[in-house]
Design a protein around this motif. Structure first.
Motif, PDB file in Angstrom:
ATOM      1  N   LEU A 143      85.322  24.185-118.996  1.00 60.89           N
ATOM      2  CA  LEU A 143      86.910  24.314-119.482  1.00 60.89           C
ATOM      3  C   LEU A 143      87.565  24.789-118.257  1.00 60.89           C
ATOM      4  N   ALA A 144      86.688  25.150-116.710  1.00 63.48           N
ATOM      5  CA  ALA A 144      88.030  25.727-116.070  1.00 63.48           C
ATOM      6  C   ALA A 144      88.941  24.203-115.164  1.00 63.48           C
ATOM      7  N   ALA A 145      88.259  22.948-115.886  1.00 60.93           N
ATOM      8  CA  ALA A 145      88.969  21.687-115.562  1.00 60.93           C
ATOM      9  C   ALA A 145      90.116  22.180-116.290  1.00 60.93           C
ATOM     10  N   VAL A 146      90.374  22.118-117.458  1.00 60.63           N
ATOM     11  CA  VAL A 146      91.317  21.831-118.571  1.00 60.63           C
ATOM     12  C   VAL A 146      92.361  22.872-118.366  1.00 60.63           C
ATOM     13  N   ALA A 147      91.609  23.778-118.142  1.00 63.64           N
ATOM     14  CA  ALA A 147      93.114  25.214-117.323  1.00 63.64           C
ATOM     15  C   ALA A 147      93.260  24.898-115.942  1.00 63.64           C
ATOM     16  N   GLU A 148      92.910  23.896-115.617  1.00 66.49           N
ATOM     17  CA  GLU A 148      93.061  23.553-113.929  1.00 66.49           C
ATOM     18  C   GLU A 148      93.195  25.670-113.313  1.00 66.49           C
ATOM     19  N   VAL A 149      91.374  26.153-113.364  1.00 62.66           N
ATOM     20  CA  VAL A 149      91.607  27.263-112.699  1.00 62.66           C
ATOM     21  C   VAL A 149      90.327  27.249-112.057  1.00 62.66           C
ATOM     22  N   ALA A 150      89.692  28.060-110.749  1.00 62.03           N
ATOM     23  CA  ALA A 150      88.790  28.124-109.960  1.00 62.03           C
ATOM     24  C   ALA A 150      87.676  28.664-111.597  1.00 62.03           C
ATOM     25  N   ALA A 151      86.282  28.476-110.630  1.00 62.75           N
ATOM     26  CA  ALA A 151      85.190  28.083-111.814  1.00 62.75           C
ATOM     27  C   ALA A 151      84.892  30.527-111.951  1.00 62.75           C
ATOM     28  N   SER A 152      85.341  30.717-110.859  1.00 70.10           N
ATOM     29  CA  SER A 152      86.165  32.702-111.094  1.00 70.10           C
ATOM     30  C   SER A 152      86.364  33.188-111.954  1.00 70.10           C
ATOM     31  N   THR A 153      87.693  32.226-111.770  1.00 71.26           N
ATOM     32  CA  THR A 153      88.997  32.799-112.692  1.00 71.26           C
ATOM     33  C   THR A 153      88.448  31.835-113.704  1.00 71.26           C
ATOM     34  N   ALA A 154      88.089  31.022-114.484  1.00 70.56           N
ATOM     35  CA  ALA A 154      87.657  30.624-115.293  1.00 70.56           C
ATOM     36  C   ALA A 154      86.502  31.211-116.255  1.00 70.56           C
ATOM     37  N   SER A 155      85.736  31.731-115.579  1.00 69.15           N
ATOM     38  CA  SER A 155      84.646  32.749-116.526  1.00 69.15           C
ATOM     39  C   SER A 155      85.516  34.220-116.624  1.00 69.15           C
ATOM     40  N   ALA A 156      86.867  35.156-115.872  1.00 69.38           N
ATOM     41  CA  ALA A 156      87.203  35.910-116.081  1.00 69.38           C
ATOM     42  C   ALA A 156      88.245  36.049-117.757  1.00 69.38           C
ATOM     43  N   HIS A 157      88.853  34.411-117.528  1.00 67.99           N
ATOM     44  CA  HIS A 157      89.362  34.382-118.648  1.00 67.99           C
ATOM     45  C   HIS A 157      88.346  34.496-120.119  1.00 67.99           C
ATOM     46  N   LEU A 158      87.413  33.293-120.279  1.00 68.65           N
ATOM     47  CA  LEU A 158      86.760  33.380-120.784  1.00 68.65           C
ATOM     48  C   LEU A 158      86.223  35.194-121.307  1.00 68.65           C
ATOM     49  N   ALA A 159      85.480  36.035-120.509  1.00 71.46           N
ATOM     50  CA  ALA A 159      85.048  37.100-121.031  1.00 71.46           C
ATOM     51  C   ALA A 159      86.350  37.677-121.742  1.00 71.46           C
ATOM     52  N   ARG A 160      87.413  37.747-121.256  1.00 73.83           N
ATOM     53  CA  ARG A 160      88.772  37.831-121.564  1.00 73.83           C
ATOM     54  C   ARG A 160      88.657  37.950-123.145  1.00 73.83           C
ATOM     55  N   LEU A 161      88.660  36.539-123.644  1.00 73.84           N
ATOM     56  CA  LEU A 161      88.880  35.585-124.424  1.00 73.84           C
ATOM     57  C   LEU A 161      86.947  36.429-125.597  1.00 73.84           C
ATOM     58  N   ARG A 162      86.105  36.277-125.260  1.00 75.32           N
ATOM     59  CA  ARG A 162      84.818  37.391-125.496  1.00 75.32           C
ATOM     60  C   ARG A 162      84.949  38.463-126.163  1.00 75.32           C
ATOM     61  N   GLU A 163      86.124  39.008-125.230  1.00 76.46           N
ATOM     62  CA  GLU A 163      86.194  40.586-125.536  1.00 76.46           C
ATOM     63  C   GLU A 163      86.663  40.663-126.931  1.00 76.46           C
ATOM     64  N   GLN A 164      87.852  39.695-127.129  1.00 83.34           N
ATOM     65  CA  GLN A 164      89.015  40.020-128.815  1.00 83.34           C
ATOM     66  C   GLN A 164      88.274  38.886-129.712  1.00 83.34           C
ATOM     67  N   ARG A 165      86.622  38.359-128.972  1.00 81.34           N
ATOM     68  CA  ARG A 165      86.205  37.431-130.484  1.00 81.34           C
ATOM     69  C   ARG A 165      86.779  36.298-130.671  1.00 81.34           C
ATOM     70  N   LEU A 166      87.735  35.931-129.773  1.00 77.09           N
ATOM     71  CA  LEU A 166      88.728  34.460-130.232  1.00 77.09           C
ATOM     72  C   LEU A 166      87.157  33.194-129.394  1.00 77.09           C
ATOM     73  N   VAL A 167      86.288  34.021-128.365  1.00 78.98           N
ATOM     74  CA  VAL A 167      85.088  32.558-128.121  1.00 78.98           C
ATOM     75  C   VAL A 167      84.053  33.054-128.667  1.00 78.98           C
ATOM     76  N   GLU A 168      82.685  32.306-128.526  1.00 77.91           N
ATOM     77  CA  GLU A 168      81.398  32.792-128.354  1.00 77.91           C
ATOM     78  C   GLU A 168      80.759  32.168-127.439  1.00 77.91           C
ATOM     79  N   SER A 169      79.897  31.808-127.089  1.00 78.09           N
ATOM     80  CA  SER A 169      78.599  31.047-126.010  1.00 78.09           C
ATOM     81  C   SER A 169      77.396  31.322-126.548  1.00 78.09           C
ATOM     82  N   VAL A 170      77.376  30.080-126.627  1.00 76.96           N
ATOM     83  CA  VAL A 170      75.927  29.562-126.398  1.00 76.96           C
ATOM     84  C   VAL A 170      74.673  28.878-125.766  1.00 76.96           C
ATOM     85  N   ALA A 171      73.456  29.946-125.456  1.00 81.66           N
ATOM     86  CA  ALA A 171      73.194  29.373-123.601  1.00 81.66           C
ATOM     87  C   ALA A 171      72.260  27.551-125.385  1.00 81.66           C
TER      88      ALA A 171
END
Length: 230
Positions: A40-68
């Motif tokens: 997703l970082a590659a798709v968004a054209e951002v660094a890995a650390s930035t992608a993690s922050a974006h994904l945390a925001r999306l999870r906070e708003q219940r737009l995405v979920e993570s699966v191990a």
């Protein structure tokens, strides 16, 4: 939820979607395939650390979920309602979206073992067809699967020991996220029983030195409704 709270929450959701990198991530996930933070970082054209922050925001708003899954963590849309909302916004935006492009070797992508059950396109097709036949349904309380009465009769008639699978110490039936298709295939004791049945009946052949499975003409003749994808 009163009108003010609803309006506030709507604004927060809109803010989460509005950032271009996050919007690209969400649009990427609309095809139903889960992806890693690195992808997703590659798709968004951002660094890995930035992608993690974006994904945390999306999870906070219940737009995405993570699966191990094993040593990896995948992200997907949090619900069909999220997908429907995004699809509606894309209609308004009038912009097309790209397709999922798997990178797995073709032989492994077609059919392989995942621990002790069938994965790859064949496994995903089986999972989807069991649902479409009305034989498998999701349990509301824990997200695992259960056979319908018709499904239990059908699988017993094929040679699966359903009671034995239920009596094992592992989960009976569950969705296992497929790493090549990024959609669910059938896991748990029922998934393992299906692989053993398929080997006994000659529907699949297993390679001696790898995970790849070969779907045989016998499977396509005898069980096309379960082994052929849409």
């Amino acid at each position: 939820m009163d009108a003010i709270t609803a309006d506030t929450h709507l604004a927060r959701l809109a803010g989460a979607i509005a950032e271009p990198a996050r919007a690209r991530m969400l649009c990427c996930l609309l095809d139903g395939h889960a992806r890693t933070a690195t992808e997703l970082a590659a798709v968004a054209e951002v660094a890995a650390s930035t992608a993690s922050a974006h994904l945390a925001r999306l999870r906070e708003q219940r737009l995405v979920e993570s699966v191990a899954q094993g040593k990896h963590r995948y992200f997907r849309l949090a619900s069909p309602e999220v997908g429907a909302a995004l699809e509606g916004l894309l209609v308004v935006a009038g912009a097309p979206r790209g397709e999922f492009k798997p990178t797995a070797p073709s032989r492994l992508r077609a059919a392989r073992t995942c621990y002790d059950h069938i994965a790859g396109m064949a496994g995903v097709a089986l999972h989807d067809r069991l649902h479409a036949q009305g034989w498998l349904q999701q349990k509301a309380e824990d997200g695992d699967y259960e056979l319908t009465p018709d499904g239990a009769v059908a699988l017993e008639s094929l040679g699966i020991d359903v009671d034995g699978a239920r009596g094992s110490r592992r989960r009976f039936a569950c969705a296992c996220l497929d790493w090549s298709e990024r959609r669910a295939h059938l896991g748990g004791a029922l998934g393992a029983a299906w692989l053993q049945l398929s080997l006994r009946r000659g529907w699949v052949r297993q390679e001696l030195d790898g995970r790849a499975l070969t779907l045989t003409p016998k499977a396509q003749r005898e069980m096309p409704e379960l082994f052929e994808s849409n």
